[in-house]
Write a protein that holds these residues in place. Structure first.
Motif, mmCIF file in Angstrom:
data_model
loop_
_atom_site.group_PDB
_atom_site.id
_atom_site.type_symbol
_atom_site.label_atom_id
_atom_site.label_comp_id
_atom_site.label_asym_id
_atom_site.label_seq_id
_atom_site.Cartn_x
_atom_site.Cartn_y
_atom_site.Cartn_z
ATOM 1 N N LEU A 180 -8.109 -5.226 -10.427
ATOM 2 C CA LEU A 180 -7.584 -5.673 -9.131
ATOM 3 C C LEU A 180 -6.798 -6.979 -9.295
ATOM 4 O O LEU A 180 -5.727 -7.147 -8.697
ATOM 5 C CB LEU A 180 -8.741 -5.856 -8.138
ATOM 6 C CG LEU A 180 -8.353 -6.375 -6.750
ATOM 7 C CD1 LEU A 180 -7.369 -5.438 -6.051
ATOM 8 C CD2 LEU A 180 -9.596 -6.574 -5.880
ATOM 9 N N HIS A 218 -3.406 -6.276 -10.517
ATOM 10 C CA HIS A 218 -2.540 -5.731 -9.462
ATOM 11 C C HIS A 218 -2.050 -6.830 -8.524
ATOM 12 O O HIS A 218 -0.888 -6.851 -8.124
ATOM 13 C CB HIS A 218 -3.292 -4.669 -8.651
ATOM 14 C CG HIS A 218 -3.424 -3.360 -9.370
ATOM 15 N ND1 HIS A 218 -4.517 -3.036 -10.130
ATOM 16 C CD2 HIS A 218 -2.582 -2.312 -9.468
ATOM 17 C CE1 HIS A 218 -4.344 -1.843 -10.658
ATOM 18 N NE2 HIS A 218 -3.181 -1.377 -10.280
ATOM 19 N N ALA A 229 0.523 -8.817 -10.297
ATOM 20 C CA ALA A 229 1.796 -8.079 -10.374
ATOM 21 C C ALA A 229 2.517 -8.125 -9.030
ATOM 22 O O ALA A 229 3.744 -8.284 -8.975
ATOM 23 C CB ALA A 229 1.523 -6.633 -10.775
ATOM 24 N N ARG A 235 0.111 1.715 -7.617
ATOM 25 C CA ARG A 235 -1.117 0.992 -7.253
ATOM 26 C C ARG A 235 -0.785 -0.450 -6.860
ATOM 27 O O ARG A 235 -1.397 -1.006 -5.953
ATOM 28 C CB ARG A 235 -2.117 1.026 -8.406
ATOM 29 C CG ARG A 235 -2.607 2.449 -8.692
ATOM 30 C CD ARG A 235 -3.646 2.475 -9.789
ATOM 31 N NE ARG A 235 -4.992 2.456 -9.242
ATOM 32 C CZ ARG A 235 -5.949 1.612 -9.623
ATOM 33 N NH1 ARG A 235 -5.702 0.742 -10.568
ATOM 34 N NH2 ARG A 235 -7.137 1.643 -9.075
ATOM 35 N N VAL A 236 0.181 -1.044 -7.542
ATOM 36 C CA VAL A 236 0.624 -2.403 -7.155
ATOM 37 C C VAL A 236 1.222 -2.361 -5.746
ATOM 38 O O VAL A 236 0.971 -3.244 -4.922
ATOM 39 C CB VAL A 236 1.650 -2.962 -8.171
ATOM 40 C CG1 VAL A 236 2.267 -4.252 -7.659
ATOM 41 C CG2 VAL A 236 0.984 -3.200 -9.518
ATOM 42 N N VAL A 286 -1.480 -2.228 -3.253
ATOM 43 C CA VAL A 286 -2.057 -3.565 -3.049
ATOM 44 C C VAL A 286 -1.150 -4.391 -2.138
ATOM 45 O O VAL A 286 -1.621 -5.045 -1.198
ATOM 46 C CB VAL A 286 -2.275 -4.272 -4.415
ATOM 47 C CG1 VAL A 286 -2.587 -5.748 -4.213
ATOM 48 C CG2 VAL A 286 -3.402 -3.605 -5.175
ATOM 49 N N ILE A 318 -2.102 -5.942 1.400
ATOM 50 C CA ILE A 318 -1.994 -7.389 1.665
ATOM 51 C C ILE A 318 -1.247 -7.608 2.984
ATOM 52 O O ILE A 318 -1.613 -8.466 3.785
ATOM 53 C CB ILE A 318 -1.289 -8.109 0.496
ATOM 54 C CG1 ILE A 318 -2.195 -8.130 -0.733
ATOM 55 C CG2 ILE A 318 -0.898 -9.541 0.879
ATOM 56 C CD1 ILE A 318 -1.536 -8.628 -2.011
ATOM 57 N N LEU A 321 -8.776 -5.109 -0.414
ATOM 58 C CA LEU A 321 -7.803 -4.571 -1.369
ATOM 59 C C LEU A 321 -8.461 -3.561 -2.316
ATOM 60 O O LEU A 321 -7.871 -2.522 -2.642
ATOM 61 C CB LEU A 321 -7.161 -5.702 -2.173
ATOM 62 C CG LEU A 321 -6.373 -6.734 -1.373
ATOM 63 C CD1 LEU A 321 -5.704 -7.735 -2.298
ATOM 64 C CD2 LEU A 321 -5.328 -6.072 -0.486
ATOM 65 N N ALA A 322 -9.687 -3.862 -2.734
ATOM 66 C CA ALA A 322 -10.405 -2.926 -3.611
ATOM 67 C C ALA A 322 -10.637 -1.600 -2.887
ATOM 68 O O ALA A 322 -10.494 -0.521 -3.479
ATOM 69 C CB ALA A 322 -11.729 -3.547 -4.056
ATOM 70 N N LEU A 328 -7.429 0.390 -2.824
ATOM 71 C CA LEU A 328 -7.172 1.043 -4.115
ATOM 72 C C LEU A 328 -8.081 2.253 -4.313
ATOM 73 O O LEU A 328 -7.640 3.294 -4.813
ATOM 74 C CB LEU A 328 -7.383 0.041 -5.253
ATOM 75 C CG LEU A 328 -6.197 -0.838 -5.615
ATOM 76 C CD1 LEU A 328 -6.577 -1.771 -6.764
ATOM 77 C CD2 LEU A 328 -4.977 -0.007 -6.000
#
Lengths: 69, 176
Positions: free
Chosen positions: A3, A6, A9, B107-108, B111, B115, B161-162, B165
């Protein structure tokens, strides 16, 4: 990727590029003379002395009024 | 005094944090850069005042200006749309080639999208930590809240966020 990876990134995609930051810096320092240089003002110590003197006069004037009463 | 050198020092010390703060607030990179410029223009105009201050005082002054700018009513309208556009990155559908790099990029993006949906305080704190590389104490000092509160916001944000994902991974498994 974890995490944290991520998030890092993603952060890299929103961070301001150095070239953009440099351009902003150049625009700011090219702006007209800072206002503080053009505006004369009294020193902080002058205001300190003025306030102390003003307070002392107020206290003294109140004593006279109380004496008169 | 070399005003430009003094300004450069302040600019380099705080620009990442200020930009991260506005990015968290607005979600719009260009608007954040504009707001950052406004803040540092004021720093430039009041540089003689700032040079007399201790480091903590300078940061507090800079972030007071930043907070005042961020609550500007006209800009606030644009921030809402900006948050949607810039932080919530739309994924391009499930028909992507299933390479590791593409999956990680998705996946980014997940996230980033998550956010964008965080409560504002958590989003700002997380962005300042991640993009501004600030610790909880520094973020707390900048926002005027205790470091413990910042740590709580960050932990809540990470949990959200977890979960985002996990949801994405579950969906990918169902589709494959």
């Amino acid at each position: 990727m974890s995490l944290d990876d991520h998030i890092a990134a993603w952060a890299a995609t929103v961070r301001l590029a150095d070239s953009d930051a440099d351009a902003i810096f150049a625009r700011i320092v090219a702006s007209p003379v800072r206002s503080a240089e053009a505006t004369p003002r009294l020193a902080a110590s002058w205001w300190g002395e003025y306030n102390a003197g003003f307070a002392a006069r107020m206290v003294a004037s109140t004593r006279q009024a109380r004496r008169a009463a | 005094m070399d005003w430009e050198a003094e300004f450069r020092r302040l600019y380099e010390a705080h620009r990442h944090a200020v930009h991260a703060y506005f990015t968290g607030k607005t979600g719009d990179a260009q608007l954040s850069a504009d707001l950052m410029q406004d803040v540092f223009l004021r720093v430039w105009q009041h540089l003689d005042k700032l040079t007399d201050m201790p480091d903590d005082g300078r940061r507090a002054w800079i972030f007071t200006v930043a907070r005042n700018l961020s609550i500007d009513a006209g800009r606030h309208q644009r921030t809402l749309a900006g948050t949607e556009q810039a932080l919530a990155r739309e994924r391009s559908g499930p028909a992507q080639p299933a390479s590791v790099a593409v999956i990680e990029a998705e996946r980014v993006a997940v996230v980033g999208e998550a956010i964008g949906r965080l409560p504002e305080q958590q989003r700002v704190a997380l962005t300042m930590a991640a993009a501004g590389t600030m610790n909880s104490a520094e973020i707390g000092a900048a926002l005027g809240v205790p470091a413990g509160t910042v740590r709580y916001w960050l932990s809540q944000a990470r949990r959200t966020l977890a979960q985002a994902l996990d949801l994405y991974d579950d969906k990918q498994e169902e589709e494959s």
